[in-house]
Design a protein around this motif. Structure first.
Motif, PDB file in Angstrom:
ATOM      1  N   GLY A   4       7.642  -3.963  20.840  1.00  0.00           N
ATOM      2  CA  GLY A   4       8.709  -2.983  20.644  1.00  0.00           C
ATOM      3  C   GLY A   4      10.041  -3.371  21.239  1.00  0.00           C
ATOM      4  N   SER A   5      10.182  -4.613  21.701  1.00  0.00           N
ATOM      5  CA  SER A   5      11.438  -5.050  22.309  1.00  0.00           C
ATOM      6  C   SER A   5      11.884  -6.365  21.684  1.00  0.00           C
ATOM      7  N   PRO A   6      12.601  -6.310  20.548  1.00  0.00           N
ATOM      8  CA  PRO A   6      13.062  -7.538  19.885  1.00  0.00           C
ATOM      9  C   PRO A   6      13.891  -8.441  20.792  1.00  0.00           C
ATOM     10  N   GLU A   7      14.694  -7.840  21.660  1.00  0.00           N
ATOM     11  CA  GLU A   7      15.547  -8.645  22.534  1.00  0.00           C
ATOM     12  C   GLU A   7      14.697  -9.481  23.498  1.00  0.00           C
ATOM     13  N   ARG A   8      13.668  -8.854  24.082  1.00  0.00           N
ATOM     14  CA  ARG A   8      12.785  -9.597  24.973  1.00  0.00           C
ATOM     15  C   ARG A   8      12.010 -10.654  24.205  1.00  0.00           C
TER      16      ARG A   8
END
Length: 420
Positions: free
Chosen positions: A83-87
């Motif tokens: 759920g965290s594309p940036e990570r």
């Protein structure tokens, strides 16, 4: 990983040390009350279990098969990526370079690329995952062995992090072959530092023991290990060693014991102040002995014995003798050597403690000086003969401490004319 839900991942063992579950790692969050129930027959652990319950709220269990750290650490990273594309992008960029990173250490690409590709496939699958427990359950079921193998390869590749801490292994290659590469081999501090440094993801290790109080000891392994890697190869000063006259051993004293063990195994030179001598720093009464855990009392007795031994000439000699030549020379101002400095030199080069420096020991000294000043260790025969004749003033073929002392006090070792 949610601080309230699963900030703690525990090895699945019961109070008697038996495996508590066959699952690789539970994606189900368990109540701490279940953990406490497993230690009812071992009440010394209960205060810390209760303290952890108030802090974290819940726990996950992992199979105690020797792979538990690698599995749990990667699980925590993967859970944080869902759920965290940036990570995912940041971690993926770091992970993308890891195959070449391992190959540069000598791994055959054909031998490890399957592990890397499985790792990359699992990482890519997280982009579409919406249900973290289901996604991670599937990954563990299908790919656990591949993922553990890959994390072990990465840990082994960072072998330079282990250099300063080898004690019972003759080489880094032997250490990795015995302690890192084999499956089902437990991870210890060095492995944890290496892997967390590679991924750039800190990990907090909580130690559950039977010391007093409800606060469990912790160690946060942050990214970067340079300070830790070089610390034990330098003289260490500790002021105010913690006295304790009550058992069982407090957390503070346990940490002191662990520190002394680490320094002792590395033959580190320790300068330590305390209000009492080592024997009397920690005292227990006869009543304490009846209630204290025997291994805790033994641990302090061992520490006191080691502190005494660390003051011996033999121990101090080992500190200087184990160092690389340029590293040893770098500890001193060669243009202004003190009496203590000269004794440090003598302990390093009188390797057999005979009271004289023979030809082989003199050659080692000259090699160290040349390495520190010129960057190589080649001692030409004429250089050796010149130095021997200059130092051996009585012509008996060996060098006494007085001759060695006189030579070092009257030479400029920054630019010795003969070190070419």
């Amino acid at each position: 990983m949610s601080a309230a839900a699963a900030a703690l991942v525990g090895c699945g063992v019961d109070g008697a040390g038996r495996p508590a579950a066959a699952r690789l790692l539970s994606t189900v969050i368990l109540s701490f009350s279940l953990t406490g129930a497993q230690y009812m027959d071992n009440p010394g652990f209960l205060p810390k279990v209760e303290g952890l319950a108030r802090r974290f709220g819940a726990v996950r269990r992992t199979r105690p098969d020797g792979n538990c750290f690698y599995r749990a650490y990667l699980f925590g990273i993967f859970e944080a990526l869902v759920g965290s594309p940036e990570r995912q992008r940041a971690f993926g960029a770091r992970a993308q370079r890891s195959l070449d990173f391992c190959c540069s250490a000598g791994y055959e690409r054909v031998a490890i690329e399957d592990f890397y590709e499985e790792f990359s496939t699992c990482l890519a699958s997280l982009a579409a995952a919406t249900d973290a427990p289901a996604a991670l359950d599937a990954i563990l079921k299908d790919s656990d062995d591949y993922l553990v193998c890959w994390t072990r390869c990465l840990t082994s590749r960072r072998r330079a992090d282990f250099v300063a801490f080898l004690s019972s292994h003759s080489s880094i290659r032997e250490f990795c072959a015995q302690e890192v590469d084999p499956m089902a081999t437990e991870a210890d501090q060095l492995q944890i530092v290496a892997l967390s440094t590679h991924f750039g993801v800190p990990v907090n290790v909580v130690y559950l023991d039977r010391s007093e109080g409800e606060v469990a000891a912790e160690h946060l392994f942050k990214e970067g290990s340079e300070g830790m890697r070089t610390l034990a190869d330098r003289p260490i000063a500790v002021f105010g060693a913690p006295p304790s006259r009550r058992g069982p051993v407090s957390v503070q004293v346990r940490r002191f014991i662990t520190m002394i063990d680490a320094f002792y195994e590395r033959h580190t030179k320790l300068v330590c102040t305390a209000d009492l001598d080592p024997i009397n720093l920690f005292q227990v009464t006869e009543d304490d002995k009846k209630t204290s855990v025997a291994d805790e009392i033994f641990a302090w007795d061992r520490t006191a014995s080691r502190l005494i031994e660390m003051q011996s000439t033999k121990y101090l000699s080992e500190f200087g003798r184990k160092m690389e030549g340029d590293q040893f020379m770098g500890m001193f101002n060669m243009s202004s050597l003190s009496d203590d400095d000269l004794h440090e030199f003598w302990r390093r080069y009188d390797r057999d403690d005979s009271g004289d420096i023979d030809h082989d020991e003199l050659k080692l000294f000259l090699q160290d000086v040349i390495e520190a000043t010129k960057g190589h260790r080649n001692v030409a025969p004429e250089v050796f003969d010149l130095c021997l004749s200059s130092m051996d003033t009585d012509g008996n073929g060996s060098i006494s401490f007085e001759e060695f002392d006189n030579y070092l006090r009257h030479r400029d070792f920054k630019k010795p004319a003969w070190a070419s």
